[in-house]
Design a protein around this motif. Structure first.
Motif, PDB file in Angstrom:
ATOM      1  N   LYS A 207      -2.896  22.564 -16.115  1.00 12.15           N
ATOM      2  CA  LYS A 207      -3.888  23.625 -16.332  1.00 12.15           C
ATOM      3  C   LYS A 207      -3.565  24.866 -15.505  1.00 12.15           C
ATOM      4  O   LYS A 207      -3.581  25.993 -16.004  1.00 12.15           O
ATOM      5  CB  LYS A 207      -5.281  23.116 -15.986  1.00 12.15           C
ATOM      6  CG  LYS A 207      -6.379  24.150 -16.181  1.00 12.15           C
ATOM      7  CD  LYS A 207      -7.738  23.579 -15.799  1.00 12.15           C
ATOM      8  CE  LYS A 207      -8.831  24.628 -15.908  1.00 12.15           C
ATOM      9  NZ  LYS A 207     -10.148  24.103 -15.490  1.00 12.15           N
ATOM     10  N   ASP A 208      -3.236  24.662 -14.225  1.00  9.46           N
ATOM     11  CA  ASP A 208      -3.024  25.790 -13.316  1.00  9.46           C
ATOM     12  C   ASP A 208      -1.694  26.497 -13.545  1.00  9.46           C
ATOM     13  O   ASP A 208      -1.608  27.717 -13.395  1.00  9.46           O
ATOM     14  CB  ASP A 208      -3.091  25.313 -11.860  1.00  9.46           C
ATOM     15  CG  ASP A 208      -4.479  24.821 -11.475  1.00  9.46           C
ATOM     16  OD1 ASP A 208      -5.438  25.116 -12.209  1.00  9.46           O
ATOM     17  OD2 ASP A 208      -4.584  24.136 -10.444  1.00  9.46           O
ATOM     18  N   GLU A 209      -0.655  25.743 -13.889  1.00 10.78           N
ATOM     19  CA  GLU A 209       0.690  26.313 -13.932  1.00 10.78           C
ATOM     20  C   GLU A 209       1.196  26.598 -15.348  1.00 10.78           C
ATOM     21  O   GLU A 209       1.983  27.522 -15.545  1.00 10.78           O
ATOM     22  CB  GLU A 209       1.675  25.381 -13.206  1.00 10.78           C
ATOM     23  CG  GLU A 209       1.324  25.118 -11.750  1.00 10.78           C
ATOM     24  CD  GLU A 209       1.389  26.354 -10.880  1.00 10.78           C
ATOM     25  OE1 GLU A 209       2.121  27.309 -11.239  1.00 10.78           O
ATOM     26  OE2 GLU A 209       0.715  26.385  -9.830  1.00 10.78           O
ATOM     27  N   LEU A 210       0.783  25.791 -16.332  1.00 13.72           N
ATOM     28  CA  LEU A 210       1.251  25.988 -17.707  1.00 13.72           C
ATOM     29  C   LEU A 210       0.137  26.448 -18.634  1.00 13.72           C
ATOM     30  O   LEU A 210       0.412  26.950 -19.716  1.00 13.72           O
ATOM     31  CB  LEU A 210       1.885  24.707 -18.257  1.00 13.72           C
ATOM     32  CG  LEU A 210       3.378  24.493 -17.926  1.00 13.72           C
ATOM     33  CD1 LEU A 210       3.578  24.262 -16.436  1.00 13.72           C
ATOM     34  CD2 LEU A 210       3.939  23.314 -18.715  1.00 13.72           C
ATOM     35  N   GLY A 211      -1.121  26.251 -18.229  1.00 16.84           N
ATOM     36  CA  GLY A 211      -2.237  26.742 -19.005  1.00 16.84           C
ATOM     37  C   GLY A 211      -2.973  25.674 -19.781  1.00 16.84           C
ATOM     38  O   GLY A 211      -2.481  24.563 -19.984  1.00 16.84           O
ATOM     39  N   GLU A 212      -4.187  26.032 -20.210  1.00 16.52           N
ATOM     40  CA  GLU A 212      -5.052  25.108 -20.957  1.00 16.52           C
ATOM     41  C   GLU A 212      -4.389  24.606 -22.232  1.00 16.52           C
ATOM     42  O   GLU A 212      -4.566  23.454 -22.624  1.00 16.52           O
ATOM     43  CB  GLU A 212      -6.373  25.795 -21.305  1.00 16.52           C
ATOM     44  CG  GLU A 212      -7.268  26.085 -20.122  1.00 16.52           C
ATOM     45  CD  GLU A 212      -8.154  24.919 -19.755  1.00 16.52           C
ATOM     46  OE1 GLU A 212      -7.979  23.832 -20.336  1.00 16.52           O
ATOM     47  OE2 GLU A 212      -9.019  25.110 -18.888  1.00 16.52           O
ATOM     48  N   GLY A 213      -3.623  25.495 -22.890  1.00 11.81           N
ATOM     49  CA  GLY A 213      -2.961  25.089 -24.131  1.00 11.81           C
ATOM     50  C   GLY A 213      -1.983  23.950 -23.906  1.00 11.81           C
ATOM     51  O   GLY A 213      -1.951  22.980 -24.665  1.00 11.81           O
ATOM     52  N   ALA A 214      -1.178  24.058 -22.856  1.00 13.41           N
ATOM     53  CA  ALA A 214      -0.206  23.005 -22.554  1.00 13.41           C
ATOM     54  C   ALA A 214      -0.912  21.710 -22.178  1.00 13.41           C
ATOM     55  O   ALA A 214      -0.479  20.623 -22.571  1.00 13.41           O
ATOM     56  CB  ALA A 214       0.729  23.455 -21.431  1.00 13.41           C
ATOM     57  N   LEU A 215      -1.991  21.817 -21.425  1.00 11.45           N
ATOM     58  CA  LEU A 215      -2.738  20.618 -21.048  1.00 11.45           C
ATOM     59  C   LEU A 215      -3.268  19.896 -22.278  1.00 11.45           C
ATOM     60  O   LEU A 215      -3.127  18.674 -22.403  1.00 11.45           O
ATOM     61  CB  LEU A 215      -3.892  20.997 -20.118  1.00 11.45           C
ATOM     62  CG  LEU A 215      -4.882  19.870 -19.780  1.00 11.45           C
ATOM     63  CD1 LEU A 215      -4.182  18.704 -19.105  1.00 11.45           C
ATOM     64  CD2 LEU A 215      -6.016  20.413 -18.906  1.00 11.45           C
ATOM     65  N   ALA A 216      -3.849  20.630 -23.209  1.00 11.54           N
ATOM     66  CA  ALA A 216      -4.402  20.007 -24.417  1.00 11.54           C
ATOM     67  C   ALA A 216      -3.304  19.343 -25.242  1.00 11.54           C
ATOM     68  O   ALA A 216      -3.470  18.220 -25.736  1.00 11.54           O
ATOM     69  CB  ALA A 216      -5.138  21.055 -25.242  1.00 11.54           C
ATOM     70  N   ILE A 217      -2.182  20.038 -25.392  1.00  9.29           N
ATOM     71  CA  ILE A 217      -1.060  19.481 -26.153  1.00  9.29           C
ATOM     72  C   ILE A 217      -0.525  18.226 -25.473  1.00  9.29           C
ATOM     73  O   ILE A 217      -0.289  17.192 -26.119  1.00  9.29           O
ATOM     74  CB  ILE A 217       0.055  20.533 -26.302  1.00  9.29           C
ATOM     75  CG1 ILE A 217      -0.390  21.656 -27.232  1.00  9.29           C
ATOM     76  CG2 ILE A 217       1.348  19.899 -26.825  1.00  9.29           C
ATOM     77  CD1 ILE A 217       0.511  22.881 -27.198  1.00  9.29           C
ATOM     78  N   TYR A 218      -0.331  18.300 -24.167  1.00  8.31           N
ATOM     79  CA  TYR A 218       0.191  17.161 -23.404  1.00  8.31           C
ATOM     80  C   TYR A 218      -0.693  15.933 -23.600  1.00  8.31           C
ATOM     81  O   TYR A 218      -0.208  14.840 -23.903  1.00  8.31           O
ATOM     82  CB  TYR A 218       0.276  17.530 -21.923  1.00  8.31           C
ATOM     83  CG  TYR A 218       0.681  16.378 -21.038  1.00  8.31           C
ATOM     84  CD1 TYR A 218       2.020  16.089 -20.798  1.00  8.31           C
ATOM     85  CD2 TYR A 218      -0.284  15.567 -20.433  1.00  8.31           C
ATOM     86  CE1 TYR A 218       2.382  15.020 -19.990  1.00  8.31           C
ATOM     87  CE2 TYR A 218       0.074  14.498 -19.633  1.00  8.31           C
ATOM     88  CZ  TYR A 218       1.406  14.232 -19.411  1.00  8.31           C
ATOM     89  OH  TYR A 218       1.773  13.170 -18.620  1.00  8.31           O
ATOM     90  N   LEU A 219      -1.981  16.097 -23.417  1.00 13.85           N
ATOM     91  CA  LEU A 219      -2.886  14.956 -23.508  1.00 13.85           C
ATOM     92  C   LEU A 219      -2.889  14.345 -24.903  1.00 13.85           C
ATOM     93  O   LEU A 219      -2.903  13.113 -25.051  1.00 13.85           O
ATOM     94  CB  LEU A 219      -4.298  15.375 -23.106  1.00 13.85           C
ATOM     95  CG  LEU A 219      -4.487  15.732 -21.626  1.00 13.85           C
ATOM     96  CD1 LEU A 219      -5.890  16.274 -21.392  1.00 13.85           C
ATOM     97  CD2 LEU A 219      -4.201  14.542 -20.729  1.00 13.85           C
ATOM     98  N   GLU A 220      -2.848  15.177 -25.925  1.00 20.23           N
ATOM     99  CA  GLU A 220      -2.875  14.647 -27.290  1.00 20.23           C
ATOM    100  C   GLU A 220      -1.609  13.859 -27.606  1.00 20.23           C
ATOM    101  O   GLU A 220      -1.663  12.764 -28.171  1.00 20.23           O
ATOM    102  CB  GLU A 220      -3.062  15.792 -28.290  1.00 20.23           C
ATOM    103  CG  GLU A 220      -3.424  15.321 -29.680  1.00 20.23           C
ATOM    104  CD  GLU A 220      -3.868  16.435 -30.603  1.00 20.23           C
ATOM    105  OE1 GLU A 220      -4.019  16.143 -31.821  1.00 20.23           O
ATOM    106  OE2 GLU A 220      -4.054  17.580 -30.142  1.00 20.23           O
TER     107      GLU A 220
END
Length: 199
Positions: free
Chosen positions: A91-104
């Motif tokens: 979230k802090d370094e790559l952004g909310e978009g990356a976090l959502a993609i990663y988790l899915e």
């Protein structure tokens, strides 16, 4: 702000894995090729630091062209802490978009692996070697020393790969294909491979 610990090795892993569908999709929402590259280098660096703390990071003594990153089974509270730290980093370094993609993506892949792989297995989460040093017999050296340890402990290891060309390499060091799936976020086929201990 995240402080890099393994910059040269993170750059090596970036160059080895930047065309992998998982990482392409993870970074797809980040604008600009330079920004994508910097984000992936940061991700690789974090992954090495994470492995030092929670799994196993193998860095060969004879070169700094690549590394292997392993996850080990953890108790529930430690696994939760590891996940919370990973989510905060993304979230802090790559952004909310990356976090959502990663988790899915990871949730889908974990659900498939959980059905097929023993719960005490070690997971080869990342392995990479700079492209200019591939094909010189160095790749196996990033993995075999850890397989010696898992053999001694009578443990299975497994991995997932989106790259068909890698399958023959993994087979040469004892892995067998367990299953393949289409991962829905990347819309790419990947293979689960497992290696039983040699006893």
């Amino acid at each position: 702000m995240y402080i890099s610990k393994y910059q040269p090795l993170a750059e090596a892993l970036n160059s080895a894995l930047e065309n992998d569908p998982f990482y392409i999709t993870l970074l797809s929402w980040i604008p600009g090729e330079a920004e994508k590259r910097n984000a992936l280098i940061k991700y690789m660096d974090y992954s090495m630091t994470e492995a030092e703390q929670y799994g196993l990071l193998y860095l060969p003594a004879e070169h700094n062209y690549g590394a292997s990153i392993w996850s080990k089974p953890l108790d529930a509270s430690t696994e939760l802490l590891k996940l919370q730290q990973k989510k905060a980093f993304l979230k802090d370094e790559l952004g909310e978009g990356a976090l959502a993609i990663y988790l899915e993506i990871v949730d889908f892949m974990a659900s498939k692996a959980d059905e097929l792989i023993a719960p005490d297995a070690w997971y080869l989460s990342i392995v990479g070697l700079k492209p200019e040093f591939q094909g010189k017999g160095l790749g196996g050296g990033l993995i075999k020393p850890i397989l010696d340890k898992t053999d001694q402990q009578n443990l299975t290891t497994y991995l997932e790969t989106f790259t068909p060309a890698n399958i023959s390499f993994y087979k040469r060091i004892g892995y067998e294909t367990v299953a393949s799936f289409i991962e829905p976020v990347t819309n790419a086929k990947y293979w689960i491979m497992s290696r039983k201990p040699l006893v």
